[in-house]
Design a protein around this motif. Structure first.
Motif, short mmCIF file in Angstrom:
data_model
loop_
_atom_site.label_atom_id
_atom_site.label_comp_id
_atom_site.label_asym_id
_atom_site.label_seq_id
_atom_site.Cartn_x
_atom_site.Cartn_y
_atom_site.Cartn_z
N SER A 56 0.85 -1.19 0.00
CA SER A 56 0.00 0.00 0.00
C SER A 56 0.88 1.23 0.00
CB SER A 56 -0.92 0.00 1.22
OG SER A 56 -0.17 0.16 2.39
N GLY A 57 0.34 2.34 -0.46
CA GLY A 57 1.12 3.57 -0.50
C GLY A 57 0.52 4.53 -1.51
N PRO A 58 1.17 5.69 -1.71
CA PRO A 58 0.69 6.66 -2.69
C PRO A 58 0.65 6.00 -4.08
CG PRO A 58 2.47 7.61 -1.37
CD PRO A 58 2.40 6.16 -1.02
N THR A 59 -0.39 6.30 -4.85
CA THR A 59 -0.58 5.66 -6.15
C THR A 59 0.67 5.74 -7.02
OG1 THR A 59 -2.86 6.39 -6.01
CG2 THR A 59 -2.12 5.57 -8.14
N ARG A 60 1.24 6.95 -7.06
CA ARG A 60 2.35 7.16 -7.97
C ARG A 60 3.54 6.27 -7.59
NH1 ARG A 60 6.37 10.80 -8.45
NH2 ARG A 60 5.78 11.83 -6.52
N ARG A 61 3.82 6.23 -6.29
CA ARG A 61 4.95 5.42 -5.82
C ARG A 61 4.71 3.93 -6.10
NH1 ARG A 61 5.95 1.29 -3.20
NH2 ARG A 61 4.82 1.80 -1.31
N VAL A 62 3.52 3.44 -5.71
CA VAL A 62 3.25 2.00 -5.84
C VAL A 62 3.25 1.57 -7.31
CG1 VAL A 62 1.52 0.19 -5.48
CG2 VAL A 62 1.96 1.88 -3.69
N LEU A 63 2.69 2.41 -8.18
CA LEU A 63 2.55 2.00 -9.57
C LEU A 63 3.74 2.39 -10.43
CD1 LEU A 63 -1.25 2.52 -10.29
CD2 LEU A 63 -0.04 0.55 -9.38
N SER A 64 4.70 3.14 -9.87
CA SER A 64 5.90 3.38 -10.68
C SER A 64 7.11 2.63 -10.11
CB SER A 64 6.18 4.88 -10.81
OG SER A 64 6.19 5.49 -9.54
N ALA A 65 7.11 2.44 -8.79
CA ALA A 65 8.21 1.68 -8.19
C ALA A 65 7.66 0.67 -7.20
CB ALA A 65 9.20 2.62 -7.50
N PRO A 66 6.98 -0.39 -7.70
CA PRO A 66 6.35 -1.34 -6.80
C PRO A 66 7.39 -2.08 -5.95
CG PRO A 66 6.34 -2.17 -9.03
CD PRO A 66 6.80 -0.76 -9.12
N GLU A 67 7.04 -2.34 -4.69
CA GLU A 67 7.97 -3.05 -3.82
C GLU A 67 7.67 -4.54 -3.77
OE1 GLU A 67 7.63 -0.90 -0.22
OE2 GLU A 67 8.90 0.73 -0.96
N HIS A 68 6.38 -4.87 -3.93
CA HIS A 68 6.01 -6.28 -3.86
C HIS A 68 6.03 -6.92 -5.25
CE1 HIS A 68 3.67 -9.90 -2.94
NE2 HIS A 68 4.04 -9.69 -1.68
N GLU A 69 6.43 -8.17 -5.28
CA GLU A 69 6.57 -8.88 -6.55
C GLU A 69 5.23 -8.99 -7.29
OE1 GLU A 69 5.74 -12.81 -8.33
OE2 GLU A 69 5.25 -12.22 -6.27
N TYR A 70 4.12 -9.15 -6.52
CA TYR A 70 2.81 -9.30 -7.15
C TYR A 70 2.40 -8.01 -7.86
CZ TYR A 70 -2.18 -10.02 -7.75
OH TYR A 70 -3.42 -10.11 -8.28
N THR A 71 2.62 -6.88 -7.20
CA THR A 71 2.30 -5.58 -7.81
C THR A 71 3.10 -5.41 -9.11
OG1 THR A 71 2.27 -4.80 -5.54
CG2 THR A 71 1.94 -3.16 -7.26
N ALA A 72 4.36 -5.82 -9.05
CA ALA A 72 5.21 -5.70 -10.23
C ALA A 72 4.66 -6.51 -11.39
CB ALA A 72 6.63 -6.15 -9.89
N ARG A 73 4.16 -7.73 -11.07
CA ARG A 73 3.59 -8.57 -12.13
C ARG A 73 2.32 -7.95 -12.71
NH1 ARG A 73 2.76 -13.70 -9.15
NH2 ARG A 73 1.17 -14.13 -10.68
N LEU A 74 1.47 -7.41 -11.81
CA LEU A 74 0.25 -6.74 -12.27
C LEU A 74 0.62 -5.61 -13.23
CD1 LEU A 74 -2.21 -6.06 -9.31
CD2 LEU A 74 -2.58 -7.47 -11.33
N LEU A 75 1.62 -4.85 -12.82
CA LEU A 75 2.04 -3.68 -13.57
C LEU A 75 2.57 -4.09 -14.93
CD1 LEU A 75 2.00 -0.77 -12.57
CD2 LEU A 75 4.44 -0.94 -12.18
N GLU A 76 3.35 -5.15 -14.93
CA GLU A 76 3.95 -5.60 -16.18
C GLU A 76 2.87 -6.07 -17.16
OE1 GLU A 76 6.45 -8.63 -18.54
OE2 GLU A 76 5.46 -9.27 -16.70
N ALA A 77 1.83 -6.72 -16.61
CA ALA A 77 0.75 -7.23 -17.46
C ALA A 77 -0.13 -6.11 -17.99
CB ALA A 77 -0.09 -8.23 -16.69
N SER A 78 -0.12 -4.95 -17.31
CA SER A 78 -1.03 -3.87 -17.68
C SER A 78 -0.43 -2.92 -18.71
CB SER A 78 -1.44 -3.05 -16.45
OG SER A 78 -1.90 -3.90 -15.45
N SER A 79 0.89 -2.99 -18.91
CA SER A 79 1.44 -1.99 -19.82
C SER A 79 2.15 -2.62 -21.01
CB SER A 79 2.39 -1.06 -19.06
OG SER A 79 3.31 -1.83 -18.32
#
Lengths: 253, 271, 263
Positions: free
Chosen positions: A230-253
């Protein structure tokens, strides 16, 4: 004072855990996104906050709204809050409206039920609310039945009902998933303006990262019943810390 | 599980009727047809559990054999209705537009005609018997089956798996047999149990009017009719077959309700 | 491979009054295009654009009011069902709803082998197909509801590939799936199209998805194609105002994040 404080929330279905150790807080006027895949427990979390869990599911932990504890509160107390201080918008706008009642009346009814307006003011304000969610010809549309409206128009009506009593917290569960992209863009605009004008807090549930980035300042990422980041949208979606968030992000762009 | 109370209650009541009918083939306390003037109008208890009627026949034995008539009527009437109505409904849902319209309008016409009147007419022409009564009730029930089968068919035909089967080159016949019938079987079974109750009631009414089962074959409806003249003196003669009819009808209705819940696709997903 | 010319389809609404005429709705009004062998053709449109009607006409599951559809040089729009056998094996469709497109009462192996008829080695082929779409070999014994949405879409793909088609039509095939699963299925489609040298027709409301798998795209609105061209050109330099509106409306993560930065 914190508007909504969820602490160690868990949800079980006859012993098997569906949601575990969920804690987060929402300040007044804050716009928070809850993202995750289907089955991650994000909709259940919202239902637990509203006291609307399906039969057979039980929640434990704590959900505080202002100074009131909502978990375990009686149905009467909850129904006084629902539709007035906490309101909700669902994915499917057709089933959220009564098919046999004119939409203007349904908006007015939301205000009459919680006695925030008298009868005459309610029907006048209903038309104004429909105008504020940018429905064309609000006087005429107020007299229409739900089936005469398009999907996007219906969702605006649902939104007007949700905003009618200037709620402190608006919960939206995938409100634009069933809509076309051009319609979705306009609804998100109306939604963002609506909560800003009223200084309502927003809990926005979606699986779409781009949508959450458009609407929310802060995000919670859920996976398999737990909040993983969890965290500010910009931080989480530009520099994700958790591996799952990173995977979500990679699949979305 | 709470929902299945009606299913289980239905199974128990229907099971009771079926059980009694089966036992009656092998054993009844007395000969149900034996007229014995020396034991006329005995009260319940003792050797005759439910007592005897005005001709000295054992009420309990008549009731047991009567259950056979009741089930026979139900099976044949519902069988006729389901075997004709279901294919007609599937045809109406899958065939050309004009064919569907023709089938449905014709069935509306049949539906508008009172079932009992049809039975009385057939009885007057071909002679009153259990079989004519059943055929009449069966014909009158065909439209209900055609209707629900068509509604179910339209729903199945609009699914993407049927579209996929068509895109795979499957014939209409294959789609009807492999996709439509299995998926509408649930609602047809439900309709059958409800129609069964209606048929049992109709047979009783027809026998009561003298257009159903001919004497001396025991039938619950005829037992009711024969009790008529003694209603004030011996209400027991009407109450006992009346209760039997009520139990059978209630049983089949509960069974239908329970099956409906069980076949509800929304519940199926949760299971 | 596929050629569509001046295709029109009007539907009649059910009568609203006993005496009045039945109102007509035009779902397609004059659509023409050609799809070459091996092409990956995307069709983008919102609800009511006529894209689903178009899919049905391409597969000869419905008849046009006017215009023609040709497959491999043969007209298919006016053929009776019994002469459509060649099309039924060469063109296959994958639908949107991963639950609704599989018969809940059939085992997976019977679903997949449905287009194969009763050939003796059909279960052999089912195992091959399950392997090709990345499902365990024993999946055939189970029923659709025992699978997740993404797995069910894999089953649909296996069924579509069973008769060794030349053309695969995907009708909103990934729209109901989560982002992570969507990505996997898109990669699978990509791989299968390459491996079996398929021609792909990919229909979606989602521009982004079409961009990922297609090389040509047609943008539809109100039953017409408003723009048609190579994916790169249409996305980077849209000509029609509606295409521009669609591109602008699509939620864009990068743009949204940079907006947040400014605030």
């Amino acid at each position: 004072m914190t508007l909504l404080a969820v602490e160690d929330l868990g949800i079980t279905a006859g012993g098997s855990p569906l949601v575990e150790d969920v804690s987060f807080a929402i300040e007044p006027g804050e716009r928070v996104g809850l993202i995750g895949a289907s089955g991650s427990g994000k909709s259940l979390t919202a239902s637990a906050v509203m006291g609307l869990l399906p039969e057979g599911l039980t929640a434990y932990g704590s959900v505080r709204f202002g100074d009131r504890e909502l978990l375990g509160a009686g149905e009467r107390e909850l129904s006084r809050l629902r539709g007035k201080d906490i309101t909700m918008v669902f994915q499917e706008p057709m089933t959220a409206l009564n098919p046999s009642m004119r939409v203007g009346k349904q908006v007015a009814e939301a205000m009459l039920l919680h006695r925030t307006r008298d009868r005459r003011a309610a029907s006048k304000d209903a038309v104004e609310l429909l105008e504020r969610v940018r429905l064309p010809e609000p006087e005429r549309l107020a007299r229409a039945y739900p089936h005469q409206l398009s999907g996007g128009q219906r969702q605006r009506v649902v939104l007007a009902i949700a905003l009618a009593n200037d709620p402190a917290l608006l919960i939206c569960d995938e409100p634009t998933t069933a809509l076309d992209v051009t319609v979705q863009a306009r609804i998100l605009d109306v939604l963002a303006d609506g909560v800003r004008e009223r200084e309502s807090a927003l809990l926005f549930i979606t699986h779409d990262l781009a949508v959450v980035a458009t609407v929310c300042e802060r995000v919670l990422v859920m996976n398999e019943g737990r909040i993983v980041e969890s965290g500010p949208t910009r931080r989480v979606l530009s520099a994700p810390e958790h591996e799952y968030t990173a995977r979500l992000l990679e699949a979305s762009s | 599980m709470r929902r299945n109370v009606s299913l289980w209650a239905g199974i128990v009541l229907v099971g009771l009727v079926v059980g009694v009918a089966l036992v009656s083939f092998a054993w009844t306390p007395h000969d149900p047809l034996l007229v014995d003037a020396s034991v006329r109008l005995l009260g319940p208890g003792g050797e005759y559990v439910f007592g005897t009627d005005k001709l000295g026949r054992d009420l309990a034995s008549q009731l047991m054999v009567g259950a056979r008539t009741t089930l026979y009527v139900g099976v044949v009437a519902v069988g006729i209705a389901a075997l004709i109505g279901t294919p007609l409904g599937v045809l109406a849902g899958m065939g050309a537009n004009w064919l569907g319209e023709l089938i449905m309008r014709t069935s509306d016409l049949v539906l508008a005609f009172p079932a009992l009147l049809l039975a009385i007419m057939l009885g007057a022409v071909y002679g009153a018997s259990t079989l004519t009564a059943m055929i009449a009730i069966g014909i009158a029930t065909v439209p209900s089956f055609a209707r629900i089968a068509r509604a179910g068919t339209l729903q199945v035909v609009s699914t993407e798996y049927v579209l996929a089967a068509r895109a795979g080159g499957r014939s209409r016949w294959w789609i009807a047999v492999r996709h439509v019938l299995p998926n509408i079987s649930g609602i047809v079974v439900v309709q059958s149990s409800v129609s069964f109750a209606i048929a049992v009631l109709a047979e009783a009414a027809l026998s009561f009017l003298g257009f159903g089962t001919a004497p001396p074959t025991p039938s619950w409806g005829r037992m009711l009719q024969e009790s008529q003249e003694l209603l004030a003196v011996e209400p027991r003669l009407a109450l006992i077959p009346g209760a039997a009819i009520a139990i059978a009808v209630l049983g089949f209705n509960l069974l239908g309700d329970g099956l409906r819940d069980r076949f509800d696709p929304r519940l199926e997903v949760r299971r | 491979m596929i050629s569509v010319s001046e295709l029109e389809r009007t539907y009649r609404r059910p009568r609203t009054s006993l005496t009045g005429r039945r109102p007509e709705v035009a779902a397609l009004r004059g659509v023409s295009f050609d799809i070459a062998k091996g092409e990956r053709f995307g069709i983008v449109g919102e609800s009511g654009s006529g894209k689903s009607t178009l899919v049905r006409l391409l597969a000869a599951l419905d008849r046009p009011t006017a215009g023609t559809v040709s497959f491999d040089g043969r007209r298919v729009d006016d053929l009776p069902e019994r002469e459509l056998g060649f099309l039924r094996s060469r063109l296959q469709i994958v639908f949107q709803d991963p639950m609704g497109s599989l018969d809940p009462r059939m085992r997976v192996r019977d679903i997949i082998s449905e287009p194969l008829g009763r050939s003796r080695d059909r279960y052999e082929r089912v195992r091959e197909l399950l392997d090709a779409v990345g499902l365990p070999g024993d999946s055939g014994e189970r029923y659709p509801h025992q699978f997740s949405g993404g797995q069910r879409q894999r089953i649909s793909l296996a069924r579509a590939l069973a008769p060794r088609p030349r053309v695969l039509v995907a009708d909103e095939a990934v729209s109901a799936l989560d982002v992570l699963v969507r990505k996997q299925i898109l990669e699978l489609v990509d791989e299968l199209v390459q491996r079996y040298e398929l021609t792909l027709v990919f229909v979606s409301h989602d521009l982004d998805v079409v961009r990922r798998v297609c090389d040509t795209v047609a943008v539809m609105r109100h039953g017409e194609i408003v723009e048609l061209g190579a994916v790169a050109e249409v996305y980077d330099a849209p000509q029609h105002p509606y295409t521009r509106e669609l591109i602008a409306a699509a939620p864009n993560l990068t743009a949204a994040l940079s907006r947040l930065e400014e605030e």
